[in-house]
Design a protein around this motif. Structure first.
Motif, PDB file in Angstrom:
ATOM      1  N   PHE A  87     -13.913 149.517 -79.187  1.00 45.23           N
ATOM      2  CA  PHE A  87     -13.850 148.250 -79.927  1.00 45.23           C
ATOM      3  C   PHE A  87     -12.496 147.568 -79.768  1.00 45.23           C
ATOM      4  CE2 PHE A  87     -17.185 150.677 -81.944  1.00 45.23           C
ATOM      5  CZ  PHE A  87     -18.156 149.738 -82.244  1.00 45.23           C
ATOM      6  N   GLY A  88     -11.619 148.150 -78.966  1.00 44.03           N
ATOM      7  CA  GLY A  88     -10.302 147.579 -78.745  1.00 44.03           C
ATOM      8  C   GLY A  88      -9.291 147.936 -79.813  1.00 44.03           C
ATOM      9  N   TYR A  89      -9.601 148.913 -80.660  1.00 46.14           N
ATOM     10  CA  TYR A  89      -8.703 149.298 -81.744  1.00 46.14           C
ATOM     11  C   TYR A  89      -7.648 150.299 -81.259  1.00 46.14           C
ATOM     12  CZ  TYR A  89     -12.346 147.297 -84.782  1.00 46.14           C
ATOM     13  OH  TYR A  89     -13.256 146.468 -85.395  1.00 46.14           O
ATOM     14  N   GLY A  90      -6.554 150.367 -82.019  1.00 42.69           N
ATOM     15  CA  GLY A  90      -5.487 151.304 -81.721  1.00 42.69           C
ATOM     16  C   GLY A  90      -5.631 152.583 -82.527  1.00 42.69           C
ATOM     17  N   VAL A  91      -5.584 153.717 -81.858  1.00 45.23           N
ATOM     18  CA  VAL A  91      -5.693 155.023 -82.514  1.00 45.23           C
ATOM     19  C   VAL A  91      -4.285 155.582 -82.706  1.00 45.23           C
ATOM     20  CG1 VAL A  91      -6.611 157.358 -82.348  1.00 45.23           C
ATOM     21  CG2 VAL A  91      -7.938 155.433 -81.450  1.00 45.23           C
ATOM     22  N   VAL A  92      -3.896 155.776 -83.960  1.00 44.68           N
ATOM     23  CA  VAL A  92      -2.547 156.241 -84.271  1.00 44.68           C
ATOM     24  C   VAL A  92      -2.321 157.644 -83.704  1.00 44.68           C
ATOM     25  CG1 VAL A  92      -0.957 156.837 -86.146  1.00 44.68           C
ATOM     26  CG2 VAL A  92      -2.407 154.800 -86.329  1.00 44.68           C
ATOM     27  N   ARG A  93      -1.200 157.835 -83.036  1.00 42.98           N
ATOM     28  CA  ARG A  93      -0.864 159.123 -82.420  1.00 42.98           C
ATOM     29  C   ARG A  93       0.038 159.984 -83.290  1.00 42.98           C
ATOM     30  NH1 ARG A  93      -3.947 155.910 -79.104  1.00 42.98           N
ATOM     31  NH2 ARG A  93      -3.933 156.606 -76.930  1.00 42.98           N
ATOM     32  N   GLU A  94       0.942 159.341 -84.023  1.00 42.43           N
ATOM     33  CA  GLU A  94       2.005 160.089 -84.703  1.00 42.43           C
ATOM     34  C   GLU A  94       1.530 160.864 -85.926  1.00 42.43           C
ATOM     35  OE1 GLU A  94       3.945 156.618 -82.610  1.00 42.43           O
ATOM     36  OE2 GLU A  94       2.101 157.000 -83.713  1.00 42.43           O
ATOM     37  N   LEU A  95       0.355 160.536 -86.445  1.00 37.55           N
ATOM     38  CA  LEU A  95      -0.162 161.153 -87.668  1.00 37.55           C
ATOM     39  C   LEU A  95      -1.530 161.755 -87.379  1.00 37.55           C
ATOM     40  CD1 LEU A  95       0.914 158.014 -89.509  1.00 37.55           C
ATOM     41  CD2 LEU A  95       1.818 160.227 -90.192  1.00 37.55           C
ATOM     42  N   ASP A 125      -1.511 146.148 -93.740  1.00 39.54           N
ATOM     43  CA  ASP A 125      -0.907 146.653 -92.504  1.00 39.54           C
ATOM     44  C   ASP A 125      -0.245 148.005 -92.687  1.00 39.54           C
ATOM     45  OD1 ASP A 125       1.224 145.661 -94.059  1.00 39.54           O
ATOM     46  OD2 ASP A 125       2.440 145.253 -92.276  1.00 39.54           O
ATOM     47  N   GLN A 126      -0.290 148.544 -93.918  1.00 40.83           N
ATOM     48  CA  GLN A 126       0.225 149.898 -94.136  1.00 40.83           C
ATOM     49  C   GLN A 126      -0.845 150.897 -93.692  1.00 40.83           C
ATOM     50  OE1 GLN A 126       1.295 150.017 -98.277  1.00 40.83           O
ATOM     51  NE2 GLN A 126       3.039 148.642 -98.008  1.00 40.83           N
ATOM     52  N   VAL A 127      -0.432 151.874 -92.905  1.00 37.86           N
ATOM     53  CA  VAL A 127      -1.382 152.827 -92.318  1.00 37.86           C
ATOM     54  C   VAL A 127      -1.677 153.952 -93.309  1.00 37.86           C
ATOM     55  CG1 VAL A 127      -1.830 154.363 -90.358  1.00 37.86           C
ATOM     56  CG2 VAL A 127      -0.485 152.257 -90.023  1.00 37.86           C
ATOM     57  N   THR A 185      -2.376 147.179 -82.096  1.00 36.20           N
ATOM     58  CA  THR A 185      -1.694 148.256 -81.373  1.00 36.20           C
ATOM     59  C   THR A 185      -1.781 149.590 -82.108  1.00 36.20           C
ATOM     60  OG1 THR A 185       0.447 148.985 -80.467  1.00 36.20           O
ATOM     61  CG2 THR A 185       0.513 147.697 -82.486  1.00 36.20           C
ATOM     62  N   HIS A 186      -1.709 150.667 -81.341  1.00 33.23           N
ATOM     63  CA  HIS A 186      -1.682 151.997 -81.958  1.00 33.23           C
ATOM     64  C   HIS A 186      -0.289 152.334 -82.470  1.00 33.23           C
ATOM     65  CE1 HIS A 186       0.611 154.099 -78.784  1.00 33.23           C
ATOM     66  NE2 HIS A 186      -0.025 153.325 -77.922  1.00 33.23           N
ATOM     67  N   ARG A 187       0.709 151.545 -82.126  1.00 30.80           N
ATOM     68  CA  ARG A 187       2.091 151.857 -82.489  1.00 30.80           C
ATOM     69  C   ARG A 187       2.349 151.606 -83.973  1.00 30.80           C
ATOM     70  NH1 ARG A 187       2.416 149.482 -77.407  1.00 30.80           N
ATOM     71  NH2 ARG A 187       3.236 150.878 -75.800  1.00 30.80           N
ATOM     72  N   THR A 224       1.780 149.297 -89.334  1.00 30.51           N
ATOM     73  CA  THR A 224       1.486 148.976 -87.937  1.00 30.51           C
ATOM     74  C   THR A 224       2.649 148.186 -87.349  1.00 30.51           C
ATOM     75  OG1 THR A 224       0.322 146.940 -88.542  1.00 30.51           O
ATOM     76  CG2 THR A 224      -0.998 148.938 -88.367  1.00 30.51           C
ATOM     77  N   ASP A 225       2.891 148.394 -86.084  1.00 29.88           N
ATOM     78  CA  ASP A 225       4.025 147.744 -85.430  1.00 29.88           C
ATOM     79  C   ASP A 225       3.821 146.242 -85.272  1.00 29.88           C
ATOM     80  OD1 ASP A 225       6.620 148.200 -84.179  1.00 29.88           O
ATOM     81  OD2 ASP A 225       5.668 147.595 -82.302  1.00 29.88           O
ATOM     82  N   ASP A 226       2.565 145.804 -85.230  1.00 26.05           N
ATOM     83  CA  ASP A 226       2.290 144.373 -85.031  1.00 26.05           C
ATOM     84  C   ASP A 226       1.888 143.657 -86.315  1.00 26.05           C
ATOM     85  OD1 ASP A 226      -0.237 145.420 -85.404  1.00 26.05           O
ATOM     86  OD2 ASP A 226      -1.007 144.870 -83.421  1.00 26.05           O
ATOM     87  N   GLY A 227       1.893 144.351 -87.441  1.00 25.59           N
ATOM     88  CA  GLY A 227       1.584 143.712 -88.714  1.00 25.59           C
ATOM     89  C   GLY A 227       0.107 143.468 -88.967  1.00 25.59           C
ATOM     90  N   ARG A 228      -0.757 144.009 -88.101  1.00 26.97           N
ATOM     91  CA  ARG A 228      -2.196 143.843 -88.310  1.00 26.97           C
ATOM     92  C   ARG A 228      -2.731 145.008 -89.150  1.00 26.97           C
ATOM     93  NH1 ARG A 228      -5.185 142.193 -82.880  1.00 26.97           N
ATOM     94  NH2 ARG A 228      -6.533 141.091 -84.365  1.00 26.97           N
ATOM     95  N   PRO A 229      -3.886 144.845 -89.785  1.00 20.91           N
ATOM     96  CA  PRO A 229      -4.386 145.860 -90.728  1.00 20.91           C
ATOM     97  C   PRO A 229      -4.737 147.196 -90.075  1.00 20.91           C
ATOM     98  CG  PRO A 229      -5.430 143.746 -91.119  1.00 20.91           C
ATOM     99  CD  PRO A 229      -4.703 143.625 -89.811  1.00 20.91           C
ATOM    100  N   SER A 230      -4.806 148.212 -90.939  1.00 14.73           N
ATOM    101  CA  SER A 230      -5.171 149.562 -90.531  1.00 14.73           C
ATOM    102  C   SER A 230      -6.153 150.127 -91.548  1.00 14.73           C
ATOM    103  CB  SER A 230      -3.923 150.450 -90.470  1.00 14.73           C
ATOM    104  OG  SER A 230      -4.228 151.744 -90.016  1.00 14.73           O
ATOM    105  N   ALA A 231      -7.011 151.052 -91.099  1.00 10.41           N
ATOM    106  CA  ALA A 231      -7.986 151.710 -91.979  1.00 10.41           C
ATOM    107  C   ALA A 231      -7.835 153.220 -91.862  1.00 10.41           C
ATOM    108  CB  ALA A 231      -9.405 151.287 -91.624  1.00 10.41           C
ATOM    109  N   HIS A 232      -8.229 153.916 -92.924  1.00  9.60           N
ATOM    110  CA  HIS A 232      -8.040 155.364 -92.997  1.00  9.60           C
ATOM    111  C   HIS A 232      -9.151 155.965 -93.860  1.00  9.60           C
ATOM    112  CE1 HIS A 232      -5.510 158.763 -95.055  1.00  9.60           C
ATOM    113  NE2 HIS A 232      -6.109 159.249 -93.980  1.00  9.60           N
ATOM    114  N   PHE A 233      -9.899 156.891 -93.298  1.00  9.24           N
ATOM    115  CA  PHE A 233     -10.916 157.631 -94.043  1.00  9.24           C
ATOM    116  C   PHE A 233     -10.717 159.110 -93.763  1.00  9.24           C
ATOM    117  CE2 PHE A 233     -12.743 153.437 -93.609  1.00  9.24           C
ATOM    118  CZ  PHE A 233     -13.400 153.225 -94.822  1.00  9.24           C
TER     119      PHE A 233
END
Length: 273
Positions: free
Chosen positions: A158-166, A74-76, A209-211, A223-232
């Motif tokens: 796909f219903g995914y959250g796109v991070v805004r702050e980074l 869940d770390q972005v 969530t994108h938050r 992630t604000d909801d504790g669900r996983p995140s991916a980064h490439f």
């Protein structure tokens, strides 16, 4: 101010990017259950300094304490390497920077550890595909918003959250140059791309969530909801009006036994690993 590079400078930047590519390839062989994250960081620093005759790009910058930024589950992004032990089923975003010839290389890959949940695997697949969709928009006549729109539109389908702050960013003699490259946006908006631009495109996409929020260590974004995140992340130059890939996942794929031609359309000459 955007700082365009000459073709000679772009080739120097390619060397820097490939230092990072080879480092991530070396690390790919070390990612196993039971291995501690700080061990990976030690290996990466030694490799960059001793094998590549380069300098870690993150360590000491903005008081960063490490060579790698490793973000699990869940770390972005911006996760600090600790004595956390890798476990089967984890996903790990590993971001690395290096300086060679006075220029930065900076890119990232999200690894899966053994068998992971199907919904996690789909998140990784979509996030990586969104990176290439963004790269395709980095061409003469387009603007920053075209990259963001391509990434956002695809991932949100796909219903995914796109991070805004980074965001992604320009790249060169500094790690962060103009312009910022958000992973969301509107077509035709933002700064116009110019020949010789060099940027880092890096979608950060959440399963929910994108938050996001920052942990008390002052670095790790989760992630604000504790669900996983991916980064490439890839490094790209605008050459003859088209995107030219400077970095590669090829060294990672060689270690992992993955066959892929995904990068071919972004290279004017073949890359020999």
């Amino acid at each position: 101010m955007i700082i365009p590079k000459t073709k000679e400078e772009i080739e120097l930047m390619r060397e820097s990017a490939l230092v990072v590519s080879r480092t991530l390839g070396m690390i790919a062989a070390e990612i196993k259950p039971g291995v501690k994250l700080n061990k990976l960081d030690e290996l990466a620093e030694a490799y960059i300094r001793e094998e590549e005759n380069a300098v870690p790009g993150f360590k000491g910058l903005y008081d960063c304490p490490s060579t790698l930024l490793i973000s699990a589950n869940d770390q972005v992004v911006h996760g600090l390497p600790t004595d956390f032990e890798i476990q089967e089923g984890d996903i790990l975003s590993i971001d690395c920077g290096a300086i060679k010839n006075g220029y930065y290389g900076d890119h990232a890959y999200t690894f899966q550890v053994g068998e992971i949940k199907p919904e996690f695997a789909k998140l990784l697949e979509v996030t990586k595909e969104s990176l290439y969709r963004g790269i395709r928009e980095f061409k003469a006549g387009n603007r920053v918003g075209d990259i963001g729109y391509a990434i956002q539109n695809y991932c949100e389908s796909f219903g995914y959250g796109v991070v805004r702050e980074l965001v992604g960013h320009g790249l060169g003699k500094k790690l962060h140059e103009d312009p910022e490259i958000p992973n969301y946006g509107k077509r035709g908006r933002g700064k116009k791309f110019i020949e010789g631009m060099t940027i880092a495109i890096e979608p950060m996409i959440n399963l929910g969530t994108h938050r996001v929020k920052q942990l008390k260590d002052g670095w790790t974004i989760v992630t604000d909801d504790g669900r996983p995140s991916a980064h490439f992340e890839h490094n790209v130059a605008l050459v003859d009006g088209k995107p030219e890939l400077l970095s590669t996942f090829g060294y990672i794929y060689k270690v992992l036994g993955i066959e892929s031609d995904e990068e071919n359309e972004f290279r004017q000459t073949a890359l020999v690993l």
